[in-house]
Motif scaffolding. Structure first.
Motif, PDB file in Angstrom:
ATOM      1  N   LYS A  38       2.876   4.542  -0.427  1.00  0.00           N
ATOM      2  CA  LYS A  38       3.682   5.691  -0.798  1.00  0.00           C
ATOM      3  C   LYS A  38       4.047   6.485   0.459  1.00  0.00           C
ATOM      4  O   LYS A  38       3.201   6.729   1.311  1.00  0.00           O
ATOM      5  N   ASP A  39       5.302   6.841   0.599  1.00  0.00           N
ATOM      6  CA  ASP A  39       5.790   7.619   1.742  1.00  0.00           C
ATOM      7  C   ASP A  39       5.743   6.869   3.071  1.00  0.00           C
ATOM      8  O   ASP A  39       5.785   7.484   4.127  1.00  0.00           O
ATOM      9  N   LYS A  40       5.625   5.554   3.036  1.00  0.00           N
ATOM     10  CA  LYS A  40       5.619   4.776   4.280  1.00  0.00           C
ATOM     11  C   LYS A  40       6.905   3.968   4.358  1.00  0.00           C
ATOM     12  O   LYS A  40       7.491   3.606   3.353  1.00  0.00           O
ATOM     13  N   GLU A  41       7.313   3.663   5.591  1.00  0.00           N
ATOM     14  CA  GLU A  41       8.453   2.784   5.781  1.00  0.00           C
ATOM     15  C   GLU A  41       8.088   1.394   5.292  1.00  0.00           C
ATOM     16  O   GLU A  41       6.914   1.080   5.117  1.00  0.00           O
ATOM     17  N   TYR A  42       9.091   0.555   5.139  1.00  0.00           N
ATOM     18  CA  TYR A  42       8.852  -0.800   4.670  1.00  0.00           C
ATOM     19  C   TYR A  42       7.882  -1.533   5.592  1.00  0.00           C
ATOM     20  O   TYR A  42       8.005  -1.488   6.809  1.00  0.00           O
ATOM     21  N   LEU A  77      -7.374  -6.062  14.076  1.00  0.00           N
ATOM     22  CA  LEU A  77      -7.525  -5.322  12.827  1.00  0.00           C
ATOM     23  C   LEU A  77      -7.561  -3.834  13.136  1.00  0.00           C
ATOM     24  O   LEU A  77      -8.085  -3.427  14.176  1.00  0.00           O
ATOM     25  N   ILE A  78      -7.008  -3.049  12.236  1.00  0.00           N
ATOM     26  CA  ILE A  78      -7.187  -1.601  12.303  1.00  0.00           C
ATOM     27  C   ILE A  78      -7.876  -1.181  11.011  1.00  0.00           C
ATOM     28  O   ILE A  78      -7.731  -1.828   9.972  1.00  0.00           O
ATOM     29  N   PHE A  79      -8.629  -0.098  11.094  1.00  0.00           N
ATOM     30  CA  PHE A  79      -9.407   0.332   9.937  1.00  0.00           C
ATOM     31  C   PHE A  79      -9.041   1.732   9.454  1.00  0.00           C
ATOM     32  O   PHE A  79      -9.569   2.191   8.460  1.00  0.00           O
ATOM     33  N   ASP A  80      -8.139   2.382  10.148  1.00  0.00           N
ATOM     34  CA  ASP A  80      -7.711   3.723   9.784  1.00  0.00           C
ATOM     35  C   ASP A  80      -6.325   3.629   9.161  1.00  0.00           C
ATOM     36  O   ASP A  80      -5.343   3.313   9.841  1.00  0.00           O
ATOM     37  N   LYS A  81      -6.230   3.927   7.881  1.00  0.00           N
ATOM     38  CA  LYS A  81      -4.931   3.791   7.215  1.00  0.00           C
ATOM     39  C   LYS A  81      -3.895   4.780   7.750  1.00  0.00           C
ATOM     40  O   LYS A  81      -2.712   4.588   7.565  1.00  0.00           O
ATOM     41  N   LYS A  82      -4.337   5.799   8.463  1.00  0.00           N
ATOM     42  CA  LYS A  82      -3.397   6.733   9.083  1.00  0.00           C
ATOM     43  C   LYS A  82      -2.670   6.099  10.270  1.00  0.00           C
ATOM     44  O   LYS A  82      -1.664   6.626  10.732  1.00  0.00           O
ATOM     45  N   ILE A  85      -1.412   3.025  10.162  1.00  0.00           N
ATOM     46  CA  ILE A  85      -0.481   2.014   9.654  1.00  0.00           C
ATOM     47  C   ILE A  85       0.937   2.400  10.051  1.00  0.00           C
ATOM     48  O   ILE A  85       1.362   3.539   9.848  1.00  0.00           O
ATOM     49  N   ARG A  86       1.646   1.433  10.609  1.00  0.00           N
ATOM     50  CA  ARG A  86       3.040   1.617  11.003  1.00  0.00           C
ATOM     51  C   ARG A  86       3.870   0.483  10.398  1.00  0.00           C
ATOM     52  O   ARG A  86       3.336  -0.434   9.795  1.00  0.00           O
ATOM     53  N   LYS A  87       5.175   0.500  10.621  1.00  0.00           N
ATOM     54  CA  LYS A  87       6.019  -0.531  10.013  1.00  0.00           C
ATOM     55  C   LYS A  87       5.773  -1.912  10.602  1.00  0.00           C
ATOM     56  O   LYS A  87       6.189  -2.906  10.024  1.00  0.00           O
ATOM     57  N   ASP A  88       5.078  -2.009  11.737  1.00  0.00           N
ATOM     58  CA  ASP A  88       4.744  -3.312  12.318  1.00  0.00           C
ATOM     59  C   ASP A  88       3.309  -3.745  11.995  1.00  0.00           C
ATOM     60  O   ASP A  88       2.765  -4.651  12.615  1.00  0.00           O
ATOM     61  N   THR A  89       2.700  -3.094  11.011  1.00  0.00           N
ATOM     62  CA  THR A  89       1.364  -3.448  10.535  1.00  0.00           C
ATOM     63  C   THR A  89       1.485  -4.383   9.341  1.00  0.00           C
ATOM     64  O   THR A  89       2.283  -4.137   8.436  1.00  0.00           O
TER      65      THR A  89
END
Length: 132
Positions: free
Chosen positions: A84-88, A55-60, A62-66
């Protein structure tokens, strides 16, 4: 007042089993799991154990493999705001309302009713919209 239905722990266990199976083909491509607070936390922990991803808890972070997890996509506003503003990204919920503006990649139940779902980790009083 809106009609409420209870989503039991048994329902939850069945949903986690099915969703874990649905995820099997993409598990190698998932690096970690982010839970949308607070509704997504219980499901994210259960999936983390099932598919053996941290698990990760920092939304910063988040990557496309999350894998992004929430309990419900009611209106879609929470997912839309977060992504918003994130890759798929891959997203997953227990329930998605058919009227939601955001349909997750995976969902246990597509619901086209106007009933409000109370999950087993909530109370009638605490079951409400959460803001991101």
């Amino acid at each position: 007042m809106m009609e409420k239905i209870k989503f039991s722990w048994n329902d939850f266990d069945l949903a986690v089993s099915k969703l874990s199976k649905d995820l099997e083909p993409v598990v190698p491509f998932v690096k970690n799991i982010y839970a949308i607070p607070r509704g997504g936390l219980v499901l994210a922990v259960a999936l983390s154990h099932r598919i053996n991803k941290p698990l990760i808890f920092d939304k910063k972070k988040i990557r496309k493999d999350t894998l992004i997890v929430d309990d419900i996509s009611h209106t879609g506003q929470t997912f839309t705001k977060l992504l918003k503003d994130k890759e798929y990204l891959r997203t997953i919920t227990l329930i998605s309302k058919s009227s939601s503006n955001f349909q997750p990649t995976y969902t246990y139940l597509l619901d086209d009713t106007d009933v409000w779902t109370v999950f087993p980790y909530e109370t009638d009083e605490s079951s409400k919209y959460d803001n991101l």
